[in-house]
Design a protein around this motif. Structure first.
Motif, PDB file in Angstrom:
ATOM      1  N   ILE A  93      -4.370   8.928 -13.188  1.00  0.00           N
ATOM      2  CA  ILE A  93      -4.433   9.238 -11.756  1.00  0.00           C
ATOM      3  C   ILE A  93      -5.629   8.549 -11.119  1.00  0.00           C
ATOM      4  CG2 ILE A  93      -4.797  11.095 -10.072  1.00  0.00           C
ATOM      5  CD1 ILE A  93      -3.088  12.903 -11.862  1.00  0.00           C
ATOM      6  N   LYS A  94      -6.761   8.535 -11.823  1.00  0.00           N
ATOM      7  CA  LYS A  94      -7.945   7.848 -11.299  1.00  0.00           C
ATOM      8  C   LYS A  94      -7.673   6.369 -11.084  1.00  0.00           C
ATOM      9  CE  LYS A  94     -11.928  10.405 -13.023  1.00  0.00           C
ATOM     10  NZ  LYS A  94     -13.064  10.313 -13.949  1.00  0.00           N
ATOM     11  N   MET A  95      -6.988   5.756 -12.036  1.00  0.00           N
ATOM     12  CA  MET A  95      -6.720   4.317 -11.922  1.00  0.00           C
ATOM     13  C   MET A  95      -5.748   4.020 -10.783  1.00  0.00           C
ATOM     14  SD  MET A  95      -6.711   3.196 -15.889  1.00  0.00           S
ATOM     15  CE  MET A  95      -6.914   1.461 -15.588  1.00  0.00           C
ATOM     16  N   VAL A  96      -4.752   4.859 -10.602  1.00  0.00           N
ATOM     17  CA  VAL A  96      -3.822   4.674  -9.485  1.00  0.00           C
ATOM     18  C   VAL A  96      -4.565   4.879  -8.160  1.00  0.00           C
ATOM     19  CG1 VAL A  96      -1.740   5.552  -8.362  1.00  0.00           C
ATOM     20  CG2 VAL A  96      -1.772   5.267 -10.839  1.00  0.00           C
ATOM     21  N   ASN A  97      -5.464   5.858  -8.114  1.00  0.00           N
ATOM     22  CA  ASN A  97      -6.288   6.066  -6.915  1.00  0.00           C
ATOM     23  C   ASN A  97      -7.163   4.852  -6.632  1.00  0.00           C
ATOM     24  OD1 ASN A  97      -5.332   8.603  -6.243  1.00  0.00           O
ATOM     25  ND2 ASN A  97      -6.919   9.685  -7.385  1.00  0.00           N
ATOM     26  N   ASP A  98      -7.731   4.260  -7.689  1.00  0.00           N
ATOM     27  CA  ASP A  98      -8.547   3.055  -7.524  1.00  0.00           C
ATOM     28  C   ASP A  98      -7.716   1.911  -6.947  1.00  0.00           C
ATOM     29  OD1 ASP A  98     -10.749   4.351  -8.486  1.00  0.00           O
ATOM     30  OD2 ASP A  98     -10.733   3.391 -10.462  1.00  0.00           O
ATOM     31  N   ALA A  99      -6.508   1.750  -7.460  1.00  0.00           N
ATOM     32  CA  ALA A  99      -5.622   0.699  -6.947  1.00  0.00           C
ATOM     33  C   ALA A  99      -5.331   0.938  -5.463  1.00  0.00           C
ATOM     34  CB  ALA A  99      -4.325   0.650  -7.754  1.00  0.00           C
ATOM     35  N   CYS A 100      -5.064   2.179  -5.094  1.00  0.00           N
ATOM     36  CA  CYS A 100      -4.804   2.515  -3.689  1.00  0.00           C
ATOM     37  C   CYS A 100      -6.032   2.216  -2.826  1.00  0.00           C
ATOM     38  CB  CYS A 100      -4.423   3.989  -3.552  1.00  0.00           C
ATOM     39  SG  CYS A 100      -2.792   4.407  -4.170  1.00  0.00           S
ATOM     40  N   THR A 101      -7.205   2.547  -3.331  1.00  0.00           N
ATOM     41  CA  THR A 101      -8.443   2.321  -2.585  1.00  0.00           C
ATOM     42  C   THR A 101      -8.675   0.828  -2.348  1.00  0.00           C
ATOM     43  OG1 THR A 101      -9.416   4.325  -3.509  1.00  0.00           O
ATOM     44  CG2 THR A 101     -10.943   2.707  -2.592  1.00  0.00           C
ATOM     45  N   HIS A 102      -8.491   0.027  -3.390  1.00  0.00           N
ATOM     46  CA  HIS A 102      -8.687  -1.418  -3.244  1.00  0.00           C
ATOM     47  C   HIS A 102      -7.656  -2.025  -2.298  1.00  0.00           C
ATOM     48  CE1 HIS A 102     -11.890  -1.888  -6.137  1.00  0.00           C
ATOM     49  NE2 HIS A 102     -11.208  -1.220  -7.044  1.00  0.00           N
ATOM     50  N   GLN A 103      -6.416  -1.584  -2.396  1.00  0.00           N
ATOM     51  CA  GLN A 103      -5.372  -2.120  -1.520  1.00  0.00           C
ATOM     52  C   GLN A 103      -5.610  -1.682  -0.074  1.00  0.00           C
ATOM     53  OE1 GLN A 103      -3.106  -4.387  -2.274  1.00  0.00           O
ATOM     54  NE2 GLN A 103      -2.365  -4.410  -0.173  1.00  0.00           N
ATOM     55  N   LYS A 104      -6.087  -0.470   0.119  1.00  0.00           N
ATOM     56  CA  LYS A 104      -6.399   0.019   1.464  1.00  0.00           C
ATOM     57  C   LYS A 104      -7.522  -0.814   2.073  1.00  0.00           C
ATOM     58  CE  LYS A 104      -6.524   3.178   4.830  1.00  0.00           C
ATOM     59  NZ  LYS A 104      -6.303   2.483   6.077  1.00  0.00           N
ATOM     60  N   ALA A 105      -8.543  -1.139   1.269  1.00  0.00           N
ATOM     61  CA  ALA A 105      -9.645  -1.970   1.751  1.00  0.00           C
ATOM     62  C   ALA A 105      -9.134  -3.355   2.141  1.00  0.00           C
ATOM     63  CB  ALA A 105     -10.728  -2.081   0.687  1.00  0.00           C
ATOM     64  N   LEU A 122       0.833  -1.200   0.000  1.00  0.00           N
ATOM     65  CA  LEU A 122       0.000   0.000   0.000  1.00  0.00           C
ATOM     66  C   LEU A 122       0.871   1.255   0.000  1.00  0.00           C
ATOM     67  CD1 LEU A 122      -2.784   1.356   0.166  1.00  0.00           C
ATOM     68  CD2 LEU A 122      -2.646   1.117   2.652  1.00  0.00           C
ATOM     69  N   LYS A 123       1.935   1.242   0.785  1.00  0.00           N
ATOM     70  CA  LYS A 123       2.848   2.396   0.805  1.00  0.00           C
ATOM     71  C   LYS A 123       3.521   2.576  -0.553  1.00  0.00           C
ATOM     72  CE  LYS A 123       3.513   2.538   5.715  1.00  0.00           C
ATOM     73  NZ  LYS A 123       4.373   2.533   6.857  1.00  0.00           N
ATOM     74  N   ASP A 124       3.857   1.463  -1.206  1.00  0.00           N
ATOM     75  CA  ASP A 124       4.419   1.548  -2.558  1.00  0.00           C
ATOM     76  C   ASP A 124       3.415   2.160  -3.535  1.00  0.00           C
ATOM     77  OD1 ASP A 124       6.753   0.372  -1.634  1.00  0.00           O
ATOM     78  OD2 ASP A 124       6.274  -1.624  -2.434  1.00  0.00           O
ATOM     79  N   LEU A 125       2.142   1.793  -3.366  1.00  0.00           N
ATOM     80  CA  LEU A 125       1.110   2.370  -4.237  1.00  0.00           C
ATOM     81  C   LEU A 125       0.931   3.859  -3.982  1.00  0.00           C
ATOM     82  CD1 LEU A 125      -1.719  -0.335  -4.336  1.00  0.00           C
ATOM     83  CD2 LEU A 125      -0.230   0.399  -6.203  1.00  0.00           C
ATOM     84  N   TYR A 126       1.025   4.270  -2.727  1.00  0.00           N
ATOM     85  CA  TYR A 126       0.942   5.704  -2.433  1.00  0.00           C
ATOM     86  C   TYR A 126       2.113   6.457  -3.068  1.00  0.00           C
ATOM     87  CZ  TYR A 126      -2.924   5.180   0.879  1.00  0.00           C
ATOM     88  OH  TYR A 126      -4.145   4.938   1.462  1.00  0.00           O
ATOM     89  N   SER A 127       3.286   5.843  -3.075  1.00  0.00           N
ATOM     90  CA  SER A 127       4.439   6.459  -3.750  1.00  0.00           C
ATOM     91  C   SER A 127       4.183   6.555  -5.246  1.00  0.00           C
ATOM     92  CB  SER A 127       5.711   5.646  -3.510  1.00  0.00           C
ATOM     93  OG  SER A 127       6.072   5.691  -2.164  1.00  0.00           O
ATOM     94  N   LEU A 128       3.640   5.496  -5.836  1.00  0.00           N
ATOM     95  CA  LEU A 128       3.300   5.514  -7.257  1.00  0.00           C
ATOM     96  C   LEU A 128       2.275   6.597  -7.549  1.00  0.00           C
ATOM     97  CD1 LEU A 128       3.383   4.262 -10.121  1.00  0.00           C
ATOM     98  CD2 LEU A 128       1.563   2.703  -9.352  1.00  0.00           C
ATOM     99  N   LYS A 129       1.336   6.775  -6.643  1.00  0.00           N
ATOM    100  CA  LYS A 129       0.311   7.809  -6.797  1.00  0.00           C
ATOM    101  C   LYS A 129       0.947   9.195  -6.865  1.00  0.00           C
ATOM    102  CE  LYS A 129      -3.602   9.710  -4.213  1.00  0.00           C
ATOM    103  NZ  LYS A 129      -4.448   9.522  -3.040  1.00  0.00           N
ATOM    104  N   GLU A 130       1.881   9.459  -5.971  1.00  0.00           N
ATOM    105  CA  GLU A 130       2.542  10.766  -5.961  1.00  0.00           C
ATOM    106  C   GLU A 130       3.394  10.976  -7.218  1.00  0.00           C
ATOM    107  OE1 GLU A 130       1.857  13.265  -3.855  1.00  0.00           O
ATOM    108  OE2 GLU A 130       0.355  11.848  -3.109  1.00  0.00           O
TER     109      GLU A 130
END
Length: 160
Positions: free
Chosen positions: A115-127, A63-71
């Motif tokens: 950006i929307k798709m990366v946000n979706d990935a972060c949301t699913h991983q957070k869940a 999840l932290k890696d995905l947040y880095s990818l998001k930024e």
């Protein structure tokens, strides 16, 4: 945006969703208490807790890696809309054919597909990470559930 980026992000989201289904099935098995063999259920708690702690740690790191990818993606797309990307990037992703005002940039970024798709990935991983955390709490509370079963059986048999 390149089709390969879209495909890679869709694949990532699909893998997170399938991982969630796997974890859910695994949790259903692990959270089951054998009412007739309470000793084994009680002794399994530390092992289960360790197993789910590993899952939690692994998924939290991801999840932290995905947040880095998001930024990184946000910066990449910001540079794209500001006209500050490399020629190679514009050749691969196309050129913005309009002048975007700084006041309007947030609208473009919030509507950007990547950006929307990366946000979706972060949301699913957070869940998924939150679900694993709840499973760990449930495993930690197994002592109380087992004790409640024992107390109920004593009450029903008339033993104090």
């Amino acid at each position: 945006m390149k089709q390969s980026d879209i495909d890679a992000l869709n694949e990532l989201i699909d893998s997170i969703k399938s991982r969630y289904e796997e974890i859910k099935c695994e949790a259903e098995k692990d959270l089951e208490i054998d009412e007739f063999d309470l000793d084994t259920s009680l002794l399994a708690i530390p092992k289960l807790h360790g197993k789910w702690l590993d899952h939690f740690t692994e998924n939290t790191i991801f999840l932290k890696d995905l947040y880095s990818l998001k930024e990184k993606t946000k910066l990449e797309r910001w540079k794209y809309y500001q006209g500050k990307q490399t020629d190679k990037y514009y050749a691969e992703n196309g050129i913005v054919h309009e002048k975007i005002l700084k006041t309007d940039l947030d609208k473009y970024l919030s509507a950007d597909e990547k950006i929307k798709m990366v946000n979706d990935a972060c949301t699913h991983q957070k869940a998924l990470t939150d679900y694993i955390e709840k499973v760990m709490k449930e495993i930690s509370n197994r002592n109380f559930h087992i004790r409640a079963i024992i107390d109920w059986r004593k009450f029903m048999s008339g033993v104090n």
